[in-house]
Write an enzyme that holds these catalytic residues in place. Sequence first.
Site, PDB file in Angstrom:
ATOM      1  N   ASN A 125      20.952  14.364 -25.500  1.00  0.00           N
ATOM      2  CA  ASN A 125      20.191  13.015 -25.642  1.00  0.00           C
ATOM      3  C   ASN A 125      19.987  12.738 -24.101  1.00  0.00           C
ATOM      4  OD1 ASN A 125      19.718  12.132 -28.350  1.00  0.00           O
ATOM      5  ND2 ASN A 125      21.950  12.313 -28.218  1.00  0.00           N
ATOM      6  N   GLU A 126      18.946  13.457 -23.459  1.00  0.00           N
ATOM      7  CA  GLU A 126      18.612  13.368 -22.064  1.00  0.00           C
ATOM      8  C   GLU A 126      18.169  11.962 -21.857  1.00  0.00           C
ATOM      9  OE1 GLU A 126      20.162  15.579 -20.342  1.00  0.00           O
ATOM     10  OE2 GLU A 126      19.663  17.485 -20.821  1.00  0.00           O
ATOM     11  N   PRO A 127      18.262  11.727 -20.253  1.00  0.00           N
ATOM     12  CA  PRO A 127      17.628  10.409 -19.971  1.00  0.00           C
ATOM     13  C   PRO A 127      16.362  10.386 -20.711  1.00  0.00           C
ATOM     14  CG  PRO A 127      18.479  11.488 -17.883  1.00  0.00           C
ATOM     15  CD  PRO A 127      18.523  12.529 -19.258  1.00  0.00           C
TER      16      PRO A 127
END
Length: 637
Positions: free
Chosen positions: A168-170
């Site tokens: 879950n990236e920025p």
Amino acid sequence: MKKQPTNLDVKDRVERKYEKLFTRVYENAAIASKKIAAEIAYLIREKNGKGEKCVLGLATGSSPIGVYRELVRLHKEEGLSFNNVITFNLDEYYPMHKDNVQSYWYFMHEHLFNQIDIPKENIHILDGTISENKVYDFCQDFEITIGKAGGIDLQILGIGRTGHIGFNEPGSGPNSPTRMVILDSLTITDAAGDFHSEENVPRKAITMGVGTIMPSRKIILMAWGEKKASIIQKAVEGPMIDLVPATYLQAHPNAEIVLDKEAASELVRFKTPWLVREIQWNDKLIRKATLWLCEKLNKSILKLTYRDYNDNSLGDLVVSHGPAYDINLKVFNMLQKSITGWPGGKPNADDSQRPERAKPYPKRVLIFSPHPDDDILAMGGTINRLVEQGHEVYVAYQTSGNIAVADSIVNRFLYFSKNIAENLNIDTELIQQSLANKQPGDIDIPEVRYLKTLIRKAEARSACRFLNISEDHILFLKMPFYETGTIKKASLMRQDIQLLVDAMRRVQPHQIYAAGDLIDPHGTHRKCFDGIVKSLEIVNNDNWLKKCRIWMYHGIWKEWNIADVDMAVPVSPEELKKKRAAIFRHSSQKEIIYPGSENVEIWRYAIERNRETARKYDKLGMAEYEAIELFVEYESQ
Ligand code: F6R
């Protein structure tokens, strides 16, 4: 947020006042990993006792390796059974076949599943091979399966330098579901090691969402090494924002962060302890606090006032050790004394105010370099001075560094050697073919590794000779832990330590220089340093060691904080040019880009880092130099 445990006293709670997540900090990653494994084992046994299944959410990457190793040990030596365990893994690259060594399927089976008694049907790993139009349904089914298992009892997590949990990236939302995502560039850079280069890293992944992770009944996030310190500070003390997805854990009622000392080092209670507790001031802390104040107020040391100290939580310091000018002068002098153009000590001079002793002169100096260019990159200017000032300088290259030689360079050398050395007993056809057929991630055949080692040896030798280090003072240790042919290295072995001990005993140095970075507990530099620490234990009673000082330089990834520095060696414009020329002797490394940057070569970064250090000293009100190299004395740590 998880309530602070009731056994914490008031002082401890005050110290943690900036922390929005409950953190446990251990001496090192090995101890911390064992604690986490013990907690998992306790949960498994407890559930088993009640005849229940234990549902674990599992992570991959370098962080949980020690936890899995300990779980395997508990299974093999202490009868821990995984019969009642159901697992769900966080993520998988996409596309990715499970037999691929870089797949998370492979990782989990290698590090855990193949070595324990978990029923195969209880293992759930996201599938990197399904066609894109089926991913949505597949992800939904995955979530339904978690629900049917009763939800996750304990989820373990690592954290990426982007702040990602799972992938879950920025930008990921708090309710994001299991889904396909695009990887952040920094994540791709960090994964490049496993895939041999950035181009080979898949651009996508399938990951459990933040909204899938958060309902877990308990969450443990672990992080090791100073490389993670800055993102851990943001995750633990920063505001909850989608730019740092790990901050969502702040809203979880039972989440814990487990850290080693280095990963915790940017938290307020470790970095600036005067902000959260009463301090017993000593010289080191006074220096640290004063330099922190300079940076905060953008002022030089001698310009700090009573008001500056008092208005910035240092009232206690200025009252007990003031007036301000006395503190300023004390810190100014401390810094001044650490700056020396005589890294091996100045012969025939009063050395009471210098970082190194005048005698013995000349000194025997042994420089350990993890890879064949770390010495020059970090301390080329200092090496030059040591040699020019008449010391007997030895350099010991700890590993062959052959992983970092591109195939195209082997081809270039091959062409050359093929034409001049028929008697070299090398099957050039075989090598050429093996390079031509090589797939990303394939391990080089021994002949290719031999050539790559030779290339790096020739370069290091050339750089040393350029700096007038004599031929018989150049030692190539070729520590075996490095020679796996892959980015993943073996554990330190007895032979590794023996090689270091032999080098030390041969030279019997008065000074040792070593790369003392603690950046990545699994990385080569850290292992090389751990090896030196272990060797020092072995030579502990040797006579020469009593007269030996150990200086640490920092690898290229970071530089020491000036507040911790014991010796700063200025590099003049001419010396810096010479350092650059010495770096260029490592021509196979010339195009290697500084990780995370788009086009800054490492050599450029090394030079710029020394210039930047000089600018920092200048801003603090010290003399203005062209460049400076920094060292910390090992014992003073
Ligand atoms: C792995 C995962 C990632 C990693 C993170 C840290 O399953 O989901 O979030 O935990 O990238 O990786 P390491 O531990 O290799 O630093």
